[in-house]
Write a protein that holds these residues in place. Sequence first.
Motif, PDB file in Angstrom:
ATOM      1  N   LYS A  75       0.833  -1.209   0.000  1.00 51.44           N
ATOM      2  CA  LYS A  75       0.000   0.000   0.000  1.00 51.44           C
ATOM      3  C   LYS A  75       0.867   1.259   0.000  1.00 51.44           C
ATOM      4  O   LYS A  75       0.387   2.358  -0.298  1.00 51.44           O
ATOM      5  N   TYR A  76       2.156   1.089   0.307  1.00 57.67           N
ATOM      6  CA  TYR A  76       3.021   2.255   0.498  1.00 57.67           C
ATOM      7  C   TYR A  76       4.224   2.240  -0.440  1.00 57.67           C
ATOM      8  O   TYR A  76       5.287   2.742  -0.089  1.00 57.67           O
ATOM      9  N   ILE A  77       4.042   1.690  -1.635  1.00 54.75           N
ATOM     10  CA  ILE A  77       5.118   1.720  -2.624  1.00 54.75           C
ATOM     11  C   ILE A  77       5.384   3.169  -3.013  1.00 54.75           C
ATOM     12  O   ILE A  77       4.466   3.921  -3.344  1.00 54.75           O
ATOM     13  N   SER A  78       6.647   3.560  -2.945  1.00 49.69           N
ATOM     14  CA  SER A  78       7.075   4.941  -3.258  1.00 49.69           C
ATOM     15  C   SER A  78       6.400   5.963  -2.339  1.00 49.69           C
ATOM     16  O   SER A  78       6.221   7.124  -2.708  1.00 49.69           O
ATOM     17  N   LYS A  79       6.026   5.527  -1.140  1.00 46.04           N
ATOM     18  CA  LYS A  79       5.419   6.428  -0.161  1.00 46.04           C
ATOM     19  C   LYS A  79       6.070   6.187   1.201  1.00 46.04           C
ATOM     20  O   LYS A  79       6.704   5.154   1.425  1.00 46.04           O
ATOM     21  N   LYS A  80       5.878   7.129   2.080  1.00 49.01           N
ATOM     22  CA  LYS A  80       6.351   6.959   3.444  1.00 49.01           C
ATOM     23  C   LYS A  80       5.613   5.799   4.087  1.00 49.01           C
ATOM     24  O   LYS A  80       4.387   5.730   4.044  1.00 49.01           O
ATOM     25  N   CYS A  81       6.369   4.884   4.689  1.00 42.21           N
ATOM     26  CA  CYS A  81       5.757   3.705   5.311  1.00 42.21           C
ATOM     27  C   CYS A  81       6.167   3.634   6.778  1.00 42.21           C
ATOM     28  O   CYS A  81       7.354   3.529   7.090  1.00 42.21           O
ATOM     29  N   VAL A  94       1.895  -8.167 -17.037  1.00 40.55           N
ATOM     30  CA  VAL A  94       1.886  -7.184 -18.127  1.00 40.55           C
ATOM     31  C   VAL A  94       0.803  -6.136 -17.884  1.00 40.55           C
ATOM     32  O   VAL A  94       1.008  -4.943 -18.144  1.00 40.55           O
ATOM     33  N   SER A  95      -0.338  -6.550 -17.372  1.00 36.61           N
ATOM     34  CA  SER A  95      -1.408  -5.598 -17.040  1.00 36.61           C
ATOM     35  C   SER A  95      -0.904  -4.574 -16.029  1.00 36.61           C
ATOM     36  O   SER A  95      -1.143  -3.364 -16.169  1.00 36.61           O
ATOM     37  N   TYR A  96      -0.203  -5.062 -15.005  1.00 37.12           N
ATOM     38  CA  TYR A  96       0.347  -4.163 -13.987  1.00 37.12           C
ATOM     39  C   TYR A  96       1.341  -3.184 -14.604  1.00 37.12           C
ATOM     40  O   TYR A  96       1.330  -1.983 -14.302  1.00 37.12           O
ATOM     41  N   LEU A  97       2.195  -3.694 -15.484  1.00 37.91           N
ATOM     42  CA  LEU A  97       3.211  -2.838 -16.103  1.00 37.91           C
ATOM     43  C   LEU A  97       2.573  -1.748 -16.965  1.00 37.91           C
ATOM     44  O   LEU A  97       3.002  -0.587 -16.937  1.00 37.91           O
ATOM     45  N   ILE A  98       1.552  -2.119 -17.728  1.00 38.44           N
ATOM     46  CA  ILE A  98       0.881  -1.127 -18.574  1.00 38.44           C
ATOM     47  C   ILE A  98       0.172  -0.089 -17.711  1.00 38.44           C
ATOM     48  O   ILE A  98       0.226   1.119 -17.985  1.00 38.44           O
ATOM     49  N   TYR A  99      -0.480  -0.548 -16.647  1.00 39.29           N
ATOM     50  CA  TYR A  99      -1.139   0.390 -15.736  1.00 39.29           C
ATOM     51  C   TYR A  99      -0.105   1.338 -15.115  1.00 39.29           C
ATOM     52  O   TYR A  99      -0.318   2.564 -15.064  1.00 39.29           O
ATOM     53  N   LEU A 100       1.008   0.777 -14.640  1.00 37.40           N
ATOM     54  CA  LEU A 100       2.051   1.595 -14.016  1.00 37.40           C
ATOM     55  C   LEU A 100       2.582   2.623 -15.005  1.00 37.40           C
ATOM     56  O   LEU A 100       2.763   3.800 -14.656  1.00 37.40           O
ATOM     57  N   LEU A 101       2.821   2.190 -16.233  1.00 39.49           N
ATOM     58  CA  LEU A 101       3.311   3.108 -17.264  1.00 39.49           C
ATOM     59  C   LEU A 101       2.326   4.252 -17.481  1.00 39.49           C
ATOM     60  O   LEU A 101       2.724   5.414 -17.643  1.00 39.49           O
ATOM     61  N   SER A 102       1.035   3.929 -17.470  1.00 44.73           N
ATOM     62  CA  SER A 102       0.015   4.958 -17.720  1.00 44.73           C
ATOM     63  C   SER A 102      -0.040   5.996 -16.608  1.00 44.73           C
ATOM     64  O   SER A 102      -0.504   7.117 -16.817  1.00 44.73           O
ATOM     65  N   THR A 103       0.420   5.623 -15.394  1.00 46.38           N
ATOM     66  CA  THR A 103       0.412   6.572 -14.270  1.00 46.38           C
ATOM     67  C   THR A 103       1.669   7.422 -14.222  1.00 46.38           C
ATOM     68  O   THR A 103       1.713   8.434 -13.518  1.00 46.38           O
ATOM     69  N   SER A 107      11.744  -4.137  -0.768  1.00 46.22           N
ATOM     70  CA  SER A 107      11.696  -4.956  -1.986  1.00 46.22           C
ATOM     71  C   SER A 107      10.719  -4.364  -2.995  1.00 46.22           C
ATOM     72  O   SER A 107      11.023  -4.269  -4.188  1.00 46.22           O
ATOM     73  N   TYR A 108       9.541  -3.981  -2.519  1.00 49.86           N
ATOM     74  CA  TYR A 108       8.564  -3.346  -3.407  1.00 49.86           C
ATOM     75  C   TYR A 108       9.172  -2.104  -4.070  1.00 49.86           C
ATOM     76  O   TYR A 108       9.060  -1.902  -5.282  1.00 49.86           O
ATOM     77  N   ASN A 109       9.803  -1.263  -3.265  1.00 44.14           N
ATOM     78  CA  ASN A 109      10.371  -0.020  -3.798  1.00 44.14           C
ATOM     79  C   ASN A 109      11.502  -0.293  -4.779  1.00 44.14           C
ATOM     80  O   ASN A 109      11.603   0.363  -5.822  1.00 44.14           O
ATOM     81  N   ASP A 110      12.357  -1.262  -4.444  1.00 46.50           N
ATOM     82  CA  ASP A 110      13.475  -1.589  -5.336  1.00 46.50           C
ATOM     83  C   ASP A 110      12.966  -2.109  -6.682  1.00 46.50           C
ATOM     84  O   ASP A 110      13.480  -1.730  -7.744  1.00 46.50           O
ATOM     85  N   ILE A 111      11.972  -2.993  -6.630  1.00 47.06           N
ATOM     86  CA  ILE A 111      11.409  -3.541  -7.878  1.00 47.06           C
ATOM     87  C   ILE A 111      10.741  -2.430  -8.679  1.00 47.06           C
ATOM     88  O   ILE A 111      10.909  -2.335  -9.894  1.00 47.06           O
ATOM     89  N   HIS A 112      10.011  -1.590  -7.979  1.00 44.68           N
ATOM     90  CA  HIS A 112       9.301  -0.483  -8.620  1.00 44.68           C
ATOM     91  C   HIS A 112      10.292   0.458  -9.315  1.00 44.68           C
ATOM     92  O   HIS A 112      10.093   0.843 -10.483  1.00 44.68           O
ATOM     93  N   LYS A 113      11.376   0.801  -8.620  1.00 45.82           N
ATOM     94  CA  LYS A 113      12.390   1.684  -9.205  1.00 45.82           C
ATOM     95  C   LYS A 113      13.043   1.025 -10.413  1.00 45.82           C
ATOM     96  O   LYS A 113      13.288   1.681 -11.438  1.00 45.82           O
ATOM     97  N   PHE A 145      11.655   1.286 -18.051  1.00 45.11           N
ATOM     98  CA  PHE A 145      10.767   2.074 -18.916  1.00 45.11           C
ATOM     99  C   PHE A 145      11.555   3.202 -19.591  1.00 45.11           C
ATOM    100  O   PHE A 145      11.433   3.427 -20.802  1.00 45.11           O
ATOM    101  N   ASP A 146      12.351   3.916 -18.785  1.00 45.16           N
ATOM    102  CA  ASP A 146      13.157   5.018 -19.338  1.00 45.16           C
ATOM    103  C   ASP A 146      14.159   4.488 -20.366  1.00 45.16           C
ATOM    104  O   ASP A 146      14.371   5.108 -21.419  1.00 45.16           O
ATOM    105  N   ASN A 147      14.788   3.363 -20.046  1.00 45.31           N
ATOM    106  CA  ASN A 147      15.761   2.784 -20.974  1.00 45.31           C
ATOM    107  C   ASN A 147      15.103   2.422 -22.298  1.00 45.31           C
ATOM    108  O   ASN A 147      15.708   2.591 -23.370  1.00 45.31           O
ATOM    109  N   PHE A 148      13.890   1.902 -22.230  1.00 41.86           N
ATOM    110  CA  PHE A 148      13.185   1.551 -23.463  1.00 41.86           C
ATOM    111  C   PHE A 148      12.991   2.794 -24.332  1.00 41.86           C
ATOM    112  O   PHE A 148      13.253   2.773 -25.542  1.00 41.86           O
ATOM    113  N   HIS A 149      12.525   3.868 -23.727  1.00 36.14           N
ATOM    114  CA  HIS A 149      12.246   5.079 -24.495  1.00 36.14           C
ATOM    115  C   HIS A 149      13.520   5.700 -25.066  1.00 36.14           C
ATOM    116  O   HIS A 149      13.485   6.345 -26.118  1.00 36.14           O
ATOM    117  N   LYS A 150      14.648   5.484 -24.377  1.00 37.36           N
ATOM    118  CA  LYS A 150      15.927   5.985 -24.900  1.00 37.36           C
ATOM    119  C   LYS A 150      16.456   5.099 -26.020  1.00 37.36           C
ATOM    120  O   LYS A 150      16.978   5.591 -27.028  1.00 37.36           O
TER     121      LYS A 150
END
Length: 715
Positions: free
Chosen positions: A81-87, A189-198, A126-132, A138-143
């Motif tokens: 619930k606190y990925i990329s947030k204060k936990c 893949v659904s999660y990745l596409i959703y994450l990309l859209s945010t 672990s959540y934060n590391d995977i998320h980062k 994603f950035d590497n793909f666009h580059k």
Amino acid sequence: MTFKDLNLRKIQKVDLLKRLFENKIDTPTAKEKREIQKIIDSSMNSGSYFQTLNSLLLGIFFDKENTFREIRKKGLFRYSKYISKKCIVENIIQDLLDANKVYSLFDPENIDYLDSILNLSNLHKSYNDIHKYILIEFDNFHKNFKGKSIIKSLLAFVDYLFLMNHYPKTVTNLMQISSRSKEDVCSAVSYLIYLLSTKSTLTITDTLYISEEFIKSKEIENIIISACFISDFKEFEILIDHFNYRCIKVDSNLKIVPPYEDFEKSIRIGFIREQLQYYNDLVKAETDHAEHNLVSFETLVEEIYKLEHFSLFKYTETYNYPRYVIEIPEPLYDIIIDKLFKPDLLFKEEILYLSKIFKEQLLTPENLKEIKIQGNLTLFDFIKIRRVFSFLFLMFSNQIFKDDKKDFETVLRSLIPVYPEDLLYKFIEKLTTTENVDSFLDLTYWEPGIDILFDLQYHPIIFLEKHYIIPLTILANSNAIRNLYASQYKINNLKIFLDGSKDALVDKLSFAFQAAGIENYKQTSIPKTDIDLFAILDDTLFLFECKQSLHPVSIFDLRTTYDYIKKAEKQLDYLNREYHSGRLTKILTKKFNIDLSNIKHVISSIILSNRLFNGNAFKYPIRYISEIENYVNEGTMRTKEGIFNMWEGEKLTLSDLKEYFSPTSKHVKLLFDSVSVRTLTYSLTDPPILFDAYYLSAENAEPRLHDFTSKLKTK
């Protein structure tokens, strides 16, 4: 003093506890208790430490049971619930456990829960590391792949797995795609596409070109596997929050363990039996309809490809993008629509699929036109529109592998068609009304920003920049009706159910008992509750609570069935108390003018419309409706060695029924003893997490089955 007189952001924990145990704070009213729960929720989400801790202490002191129920229900202690947030979860738990050492705030179950959350504390990192890591990729793909679409590349990857009917070769190396099911990959893949859209604004470029290099690289597998682990870890948190699993330390690892072994077995056996029964039902349906000369999609496609003067499967290099496309001339398409798709007839593949759905959802063929899902769109309309996409998929898959020399990259570029909005409408409006097209797409599409949980198997059509991106293989091969029911059930769409006064599961159970000559009464109202069905045989009263729910496909879905069971347990507890007090038999005698004076025993059971949790892992035996129908009307068990009689004699007796609904039932014991266990390691966190997974091993199961059936008579 009331809790409102306290400054929850400043008061020290020791001072608050002292005031609570010296009864210096007034007991909150029911409304004030709800206010405390809201404070807990908001302060936890904002990361306000002292306010969270102090409001929790108030909630636990004055309303402990409800406070823990709300924490689990809302997932306030889930690190996901606190990925990329204060936990603040870990420190809050530690403070609560420290307070417990002095004030004995918690019972053993609560302590186990808090210890489990504390043991999992490194999951947040672990959540934060995977998320980062995913965002960096994603950035590497666009580059590295400018002008290419990561969305279409991900879709092509997973759609290809569905096209190849990917099945895990092993489950022991969870770091490899080969150990993951295509459904797991699809969710990732659904999660990745959703994450990309945010994280970025999606543009028309995202509807265009795949990156073949990316799809063939290790990077795409790595980010998909990373997303799979996020889903795995979320499931562990759900198991702890909702099903009372624990996280314990085992040497240098952590281990997720069930409340008791048979609980986990009842879940895995349900999934195993559902998969086995699917193939049995398919074979039976094939046999039942073998003489009907049904038209199949495959035959239709074969015949269409035999037509002269038509080139339907084409290689094109338009836009300098080599790929294969399906081009059906409009006059031919019009004939197919008018003569084959519009009539109220079903193709063979649809009949075979619906035979499973009717059994699973307790539907009848008549329901196809009776049930309106949205607006005027009926189930039959939904099937007809989906038929168009299934047809296009078969037109594609029929040809794509006929030439062994077809280039893999060209195949990948061909997988995900994209239709402009107006063209797709024009395409489907030849079959049905614009209103129905609107409804169908509302039910099956997703676009960035809309407030629904995105999962390709539930919403396989993506709308972006006035274009529809369609992974045809996923759309054509997913369990469309089941997923439709699941998504509509979650938003409380009552249109998918018929007359609410009727309960198809109760009716089915009643009919089975009637066919067996067993007296039964359904949907009986009594003071404070009702009885779904009770049956009478000799000196025994049978009480049944019936709970109809969708077949769960994940731990997340399983919560509904579990909640139904816990509710049914409370209802049966009450009915049994009423029976032992003597009140229940008096009520039923008066209500139905029946003689129950010879009743000496009562047997209670919970009946489900799906196979999950079936067995004796709960307070009352859990049984599956189709299995009951077979047992009371036929009493047979089919194996590769023959058909066996499970009754003691030629006819069903009270003794047989007692055995079947017994907490020590022999056939349930056979099932639970027949599964084997292996320990899976989830290594993308430190320390690694272990989990015991049950599976069906022929080496273990077949000797037990042979020994069991050797004591039965053959039919």
